[in-house]
Scaffold this active site. Structure first.
Site: not given
Lengths: 181, 141
Positions: B1, B31-32, B53-54
Protein backbone atom coordinates in the site's frame (compact mmCIF):
# COMPACT_ATOMS: atom_id res chain seq x y z
CA UNK A 1 7.32 28.66 4.47
CA UNK A 2 10.72 27.48 3.32
CA UNK A 3 9.77 23.85 3.89
CA UNK A 4 6.93 23.88 1.40
CA UNK A 5 5.99 22.20 -0.82
CA UNK A 6 6.15 18.82 0.89
CA UNK A 7 5.64 15.30 -0.36
CA UNK A 8 5.67 12.38 2.07
CA UNK A 9 4.56 8.82 1.57
CA UNK A 10 4.44 5.55 3.46
CA UNK A 11 7.19 2.95 2.91
CA UNK A 12 10.38 3.46 0.90
CA UNK A 13 8.72 4.02 -2.46
CA UNK A 14 11.20 6.55 -3.84
CA UNK A 15 9.99 6.73 -7.42
CA UNK A 16 6.47 7.55 -6.27
CA UNK A 17 7.75 10.44 -4.16
CA UNK A 18 9.75 11.80 -7.06
CA UNK A 19 6.84 11.47 -9.47
CA UNK A 20 4.72 13.56 -7.12
CA UNK A 21 7.49 16.11 -6.72
CA UNK A 22 7.94 16.45 -10.49
CA UNK A 23 4.23 17.07 -10.82
CA UNK A 24 4.43 19.92 -8.31
CA UNK A 25 7.56 21.30 -9.99
CA UNK A 26 5.77 21.40 -13.33
CA UNK A 27 2.93 23.44 -11.87
CA UNK A 28 0.54 20.69 -10.85
CA UNK A 29 -1.76 20.90 -7.85
CA UNK A 30 -1.44 18.91 -4.62
CA UNK A 31 -4.18 16.66 -5.92
CA UNK A 32 -2.32 16.12 -9.22
CA UNK A 33 0.82 15.23 -7.27
CA UNK A 34 -0.96 12.62 -5.14
CA UNK A 35 -2.48 11.07 -8.24
CA UNK A 36 0.80 10.87 -10.14
CA UNK A 37 2.71 9.54 -7.12
CA UNK A 38 0.23 6.77 -6.43
CA UNK A 39 -0.08 5.96 -10.14
CA UNK A 40 3.70 5.50 -10.31
CA UNK A 41 3.48 2.90 -7.56
CA UNK A 42 0.62 1.15 -9.35
CA UNK A 43 2.70 0.89 -12.52
CA UNK A 44 5.78 -0.32 -10.63
CA UNK A 45 3.77 -2.70 -8.40
CA UNK A 46 5.53 -1.27 -5.32
CA UNK A 47 6.57 -4.16 -3.04
CA UNK A 48 3.78 -6.24 -4.58
CA UNK A 49 1.33 -4.40 -2.31
CA UNK A 50 0.22 -1.82 -4.87
CA UNK A 51 -1.25 -2.36 -8.31
CA UNK A 52 -1.81 -5.40 -10.48
CA UNK A 53 -0.29 -8.83 -9.88
CA UNK A 54 -0.29 -8.78 -6.08
CA UNK A 55 -2.29 -9.94 -3.06
CA UNK A 56 -4.67 -12.42 -4.73
CA UNK A 57 -7.87 -13.07 -2.82
CA UNK A 58 -9.33 -16.50 -1.95
CA UNK A 59 -10.37 -16.96 -5.57
CA UNK A 60 -6.97 -15.92 -6.90
CA UNK A 61 -8.17 -12.55 -8.15
CA UNK A 62 -6.35 -9.25 -7.60
CA UNK A 63 -8.61 -6.29 -6.92
CA UNK A 64 -7.58 -2.71 -6.18
CA UNK A 65 -8.61 -0.04 -3.68
CA UNK A 66 -7.71 3.64 -3.97
CA UNK A 67 -8.79 7.00 -2.63
CA UNK A 68 -7.90 10.63 -3.23
CA UNK A 69 -8.95 13.60 -1.10
CA UNK A 70 -8.81 17.33 -1.75
CA UNK A 71 -8.18 19.11 1.56
CA UNK A 72 -9.35 22.44 0.15
CA UNK A 73 -12.84 21.36 -0.95
CA UNK A 74 -13.07 18.23 1.25
CA UNK A 75 -14.08 16.40 -1.91
CA UNK A 76 -13.19 12.69 -2.15
CA UNK A 77 -13.16 10.04 -4.84
CA UNK A 78 -12.55 6.38 -4.04
CA UNK A 79 -12.87 2.87 -5.42
CA UNK A 80 -12.99 -0.42 -3.53
CA UNK A 81 -12.59 -3.94 -4.88
CA UNK A 82 -11.98 -2.54 -8.36
CA UNK A 83 -11.68 -5.35 -10.92
CA UNK A 84 -9.66 -5.46 -14.17
CA UNK A 85 -8.51 -1.82 -14.15
CA UNK A 86 -4.83 -1.11 -13.38
CA UNK A 87 -4.99 2.63 -12.69
CA UNK A 88 -7.12 2.61 -9.52
CA UNK A 89 -6.05 6.05 -8.31
CA UNK A 90 -6.93 7.44 -11.74
CA UNK A 91 -10.42 6.00 -11.43
CA UNK A 92 -10.69 7.46 -7.91
CA UNK A 93 -9.81 10.87 -9.35
CA UNK A 94 -12.59 10.46 -11.92
CA UNK A 95 -15.04 9.63 -9.13
CA UNK A 96 -13.98 12.86 -7.42
CA UNK A 97 -14.20 14.99 -10.55
CA UNK A 98 -17.16 13.56 -12.41
CA UNK A 99 -19.56 12.42 -9.70
CA UNK A 100 -20.98 13.73 -6.47
CA UNK A 101 -20.41 10.31 -4.86
CA UNK A 102 -17.49 9.31 -2.66
CA UNK A 103 -16.90 5.56 -3.08
CA UNK A 104 -17.74 3.15 -5.90
CA UNK A 105 -17.12 -0.57 -5.47
CA UNK A 106 -16.62 -3.85 -7.32
CA UNK A 107 -17.91 -4.61 -10.79
CA UNK A 108 -19.92 -1.40 -10.86
CA UNK A 109 -16.77 0.62 -10.25
CA UNK A 110 -15.20 -1.19 -13.20
CA UNK A 111 -18.15 -0.27 -15.41
CA UNK A 112 -17.74 3.35 -14.29
CA UNK A 113 -14.02 3.20 -15.12
CA UNK A 114 -14.73 1.83 -18.59
CA UNK A 115 -17.20 4.64 -19.18
CA UNK A 116 -14.44 7.09 -18.23
CA UNK A 117 -12.14 5.59 -20.86
CA UNK A 118 -10.03 3.18 -18.79
CA UNK A 119 -9.01 -0.12 -20.40
CA UNK A 120 -10.20 -3.37 -18.84
CA UNK A 121 -7.43 -5.97 -18.52
CA UNK A 122 -6.43 -8.98 -16.43
CA UNK A 123 -4.83 -7.98 -13.10
CA UNK A 124 -3.31 -11.42 -12.49
CA UNK A 125 0.30 -12.24 -13.32
CA UNK A 126 2.30 -15.46 -13.25
CA UNK A 127 3.62 -14.31 -9.84
CA UNK A 128 0.15 -13.80 -8.34
CA UNK A 129 -1.06 -17.09 -9.83
CA UNK A 130 1.92 -18.90 -8.29
CA UNK A 131 1.25 -17.23 -4.93
CA UNK A 132 -2.33 -18.42 -5.09
CA UNK A 133 -1.41 -22.00 -6.10
CA UNK A 134 1.04 -22.15 -3.21
CA UNK A 135 -1.66 -20.97 -0.79
CA UNK A 136 -4.05 -23.66 -2.00
CA UNK A 137 -1.30 -26.28 -1.58
CA UNK A 138 -0.86 -25.10 2.04
CA UNK A 139 -4.51 -25.91 2.78
CA UNK A 140 -5.45 -22.24 2.35
CA UNK A 141 -3.25 -21.00 5.22
CA UNK A 142 -3.37 -18.30 6.42
CA UNK A 143 -6.97 -17.16 6.03
CA UNK A 144 -9.38 -14.80 7.78
CA UNK A 145 -12.24 -17.11 8.79
CA UNK A 146 -13.37 -17.97 12.32
CA UNK A 147 -16.25 -19.84 13.96
CA UNK A 148 -16.87 -21.92 10.82
CA UNK A 149 -16.69 -25.52 9.74
CA UNK A 150 -14.54 -27.17 8.45
CA UNK A 151 -11.81 -25.89 10.79
CA UNK A 152 -10.30 -22.95 8.86
CA UNK A 153 -6.92 -23.37 10.60
CA UNK A 154 -6.52 -26.73 8.86
CA UNK A 155 -8.78 -26.82 5.83
CA UNK A 156 -9.91 -24.89 2.78
CA UNK A 157 -13.55 -23.88 2.35
CA UNK A 158 -16.30 -23.58 1.48
CA UNK A 159 -17.17 -22.82 5.09
CA UNK A 160 -20.41 -22.75 7.03
CA UNK A 161 -21.13 -21.17 10.44
CA UNK A 162 -20.33 -23.44 13.38
CA UNK A 163 -22.30 -23.14 16.61
CA UNK A 164 -19.74 -25.19 18.54
CA UNK A 165 -16.81 -23.08 17.38
CA UNK A 166 -18.63 -19.93 18.48
CA UNK A 167 -17.83 -20.83 22.09
CA UNK A 168 -14.08 -20.61 21.46
CA UNK A 169 -11.69 -17.74 21.96
CA UNK A 170 -10.27 -16.24 18.76
CA UNK A 171 -7.45 -13.81 19.49
CA UNK A 172 -6.37 -11.15 17.01
CA UNK A 173 -4.05 -12.53 14.32
CA UNK A 174 -1.15 -10.41 13.13
CA UNK A 175 -1.08 -9.40 9.48
CA UNK A 176 2.08 -10.13 7.45
CA UNK A 177 4.38 -7.07 7.36
CA UNK A 178 4.80 -7.66 3.61
CA UNK A 179 1.07 -7.86 2.90
CA UNK A 180 -0.54 -4.70 4.25
CA UNK A 181 -3.22 -2.18 3.42
CA UNK B 1 0.00 0.00 0.00
CA UNK B 2 1.09 3.51 -0.64
CA UNK B 3 -0.34 6.40 1.35
CA UNK B 4 0.71 9.85 0.22
CA UNK B 5 0.35 13.36 1.62
CA UNK B 6 1.15 16.51 -0.34
CA UNK B 7 1.20 20.08 0.96
CA UNK B 8 1.38 22.60 -1.88
CA UNK B 9 3.61 25.66 -1.53
CA UNK B 10 0.47 27.78 -1.30
CA UNK B 11 -0.85 25.65 1.55
CA UNK B 12 -3.41 23.46 -0.16
CA UNK B 13 -3.42 19.86 0.97
CA UNK B 14 -4.22 16.50 -0.61
CA UNK B 15 -3.89 12.89 0.40
CA UNK B 16 -4.41 9.53 -1.23
CA UNK B 17 -3.88 5.81 -1.11
CA UNK B 18 -3.57 2.90 -3.49
CA UNK B 19 -3.38 -0.80 -2.62
CA UNK B 20 -4.15 -4.33 -3.66
CA UNK B 21 -5.00 -5.14 -0.02
CA UNK B 22 -3.93 -8.11 2.03
CA UNK B 23 -3.13 -11.52 0.58
CA UNK B 24 -5.82 -14.21 0.47
CA UNK B 25 -8.58 -11.91 1.71
CA UNK B 26 -12.18 -13.08 1.56
CA UNK B 27 -13.58 -11.77 -1.75
CA UNK B 28 -15.41 -8.50 -1.16
CA UNK B 29 -13.22 -7.46 1.74
CA UNK B 30 -12.06 -3.84 1.69
CA UNK B 31 -9.61 -2.36 4.20
CA UNK B 32 -8.98 1.18 5.35
CA UNK B 33 -7.31 2.49 2.21
CA UNK B 34 -10.37 3.71 0.25
CA UNK B 35 -12.17 5.03 3.33
CA UNK B 36 -11.78 8.78 3.98
CA UNK B 37 -10.46 9.40 7.48
CA UNK B 38 -9.10 5.86 7.71
CA UNK B 39 -6.59 5.38 4.88
CA UNK B 40 -5.97 9.08 4.45
CA UNK B 41 -7.44 12.49 5.21
CA UNK B 42 -6.66 16.10 4.34
CA UNK B 43 -7.88 19.47 5.52
CA UNK B 44 -6.29 22.79 4.54
CA UNK B 45 -7.05 24.17 7.98
CA UNK B 46 -4.72 21.66 9.62
CA UNK B 47 -2.77 19.23 7.44
CA UNK B 48 -3.03 15.70 6.15
CA UNK B 49 -2.26 12.14 7.20
CA UNK B 50 -2.19 8.61 5.81
CA UNK B 51 -2.16 5.21 7.47
CA UNK B 52 -0.87 1.78 6.49
CA UNK B 53 -1.01 -1.68 8.01
CA UNK B 54 -3.86 -4.00 8.95
CA UNK B 55 -6.82 -2.28 7.33
CA UNK B 56 -9.40 -4.36 9.19
CA UNK B 57 -8.20 -2.75 12.42
CA UNK B 58 -7.21 0.68 11.14
CA UNK B 59 -10.58 1.51 9.66
CA UNK B 60 -12.26 0.98 13.03
CA UNK B 61 -10.36 3.96 14.46
CA UNK B 62 -10.28 6.49 11.58
CA UNK B 63 -6.62 7.19 12.37
CA UNK B 64 -5.98 9.69 9.58
CA UNK B 65 -8.97 11.81 10.58
CA UNK B 66 -7.91 11.60 14.21
CA UNK B 67 -4.36 12.69 13.39
CA UNK B 68 -5.54 15.67 11.36
CA UNK B 69 -7.87 16.69 14.19
CA UNK B 70 -4.95 16.56 16.63
CA UNK B 71 -2.93 18.79 14.30
CA UNK B 72 -5.89 21.17 13.93
CA UNK B 73 -5.68 21.63 17.68
CA UNK B 74 -1.99 22.51 17.35
CA UNK B 75 -0.42 19.17 18.16
CA UNK B 76 2.95 18.54 16.49
CA UNK B 77 2.69 16.07 13.58
CA UNK B 78 4.96 13.46 15.16
CA UNK B 79 3.01 13.60 18.41
CA UNK B 80 -0.29 13.45 16.50
CA UNK B 81 0.86 10.26 14.77
CA UNK B 82 2.05 8.79 18.08
CA UNK B 83 -1.23 9.54 19.83
CA UNK B 84 -3.17 7.80 17.09
CA UNK B 85 -1.02 4.67 17.28
CA UNK B 86 -1.32 4.63 21.08
CA UNK B 87 -5.11 4.82 20.92
CA UNK B 88 -5.33 1.77 18.66
CA UNK B 89 -2.72 -0.16 20.63
CA UNK B 90 -4.82 0.04 23.78
CA UNK B 91 -7.36 -2.20 22.03
CA UNK B 92 -5.10 -4.20 19.71
CA UNK B 93 -1.53 -4.41 21.13
CA UNK B 94 -0.44 -6.70 18.29
CA UNK B 95 -1.79 -4.70 15.36
CA UNK B 96 0.38 -3.86 12.37
CA UNK B 97 0.12 -0.15 11.67
CA UNK B 98 1.92 3.09 10.90
CA UNK B 99 0.80 6.66 10.24
CA UNK B 100 2.42 9.64 8.50
CA UNK B 101 1.34 13.18 9.40
CA UNK B 102 2.10 16.64 7.99
CA UNK B 103 0.78 20.07 8.93
CA UNK B 104 0.19 23.05 6.67
CA UNK B 105 3.51 24.67 7.58
CA UNK B 106 5.45 21.69 6.27
CA UNK B 107 6.32 19.98 9.53
CA UNK B 108 5.90 16.24 9.38
CA UNK B 109 6.31 13.06 11.38
CA UNK B 110 5.44 9.38 11.58
CA UNK B 111 4.76 6.66 14.13
CA UNK B 112 4.25 2.90 14.13
CA UNK B 113 3.30 0.10 16.50
CA UNK B 114 6.25 -2.08 17.50
CA UNK B 115 6.05 -5.80 16.79
CA UNK B 116 8.74 -8.49 16.87
CA UNK B 117 8.82 -8.39 13.07
CA UNK B 118 8.28 -4.64 12.71
CA UNK B 119 10.49 -2.36 14.78
CA UNK B 120 11.11 0.51 12.38
CA UNK B 121 8.95 2.19 9.77
CA UNK B 122 10.38 3.72 6.59
CA UNK B 123 8.78 6.62 4.79
CA UNK B 124 9.84 9.01 2.03
CA UNK B 125 10.17 12.78 2.23
CA UNK B 126 10.77 15.45 -0.41
CA UNK B 127 10.84 19.18 0.38
CA UNK B 128 12.95 22.20 -0.65
CA UNK B 129 15.54 21.43 2.04
CA UNK B 130 16.77 18.45 0.05
CA UNK B 131 17.79 17.91 -3.56
CA UNK B 132 16.14 14.52 -3.87
CA UNK B 133 13.64 12.32 -2.10
CA UNK B 134 14.99 10.95 1.16
CA UNK B 135 14.12 7.83 3.09
CA UNK B 136 13.53 8.45 6.78
CA UNK B 137 12.94 5.87 9.49
CA UNK B 138 11.15 6.05 12.79
CA UNK B 139 11.43 3.61 15.68
CA UNK B 140 8.10 2.05 16.50
CA UNK B 141 6.41 2.71 19.83
Amino acid sequence: SSVLPLVINTWAFKNATEAAWRTLASGGSALDAVESGCAKCEMEQCDGTVGFGGSPNERGETTLDAMIMDGTTMDVGAVGGLRRIKNAIGVARKVLEHTTHTLLIGESATKFAESMGFTSENLSTSASEAMYSDWLARNCQPNYWRKVTPDPSKHCGPYKPSGIMAQGNFPYKEVDVHGHD
Amino acid sequence: TIGMVVIHKEGSTAAGTSTNGIKFKIPGRVGDSPVPGAGAYANDKAGAAAATGDGDILLRFLPSYQAVEYMRKGVDPTVACQKVISRIRKHYPGFLGAVICANVTGSYGAACNKLPTFTQFSFMVYNPLRSQSTEEKVDCL
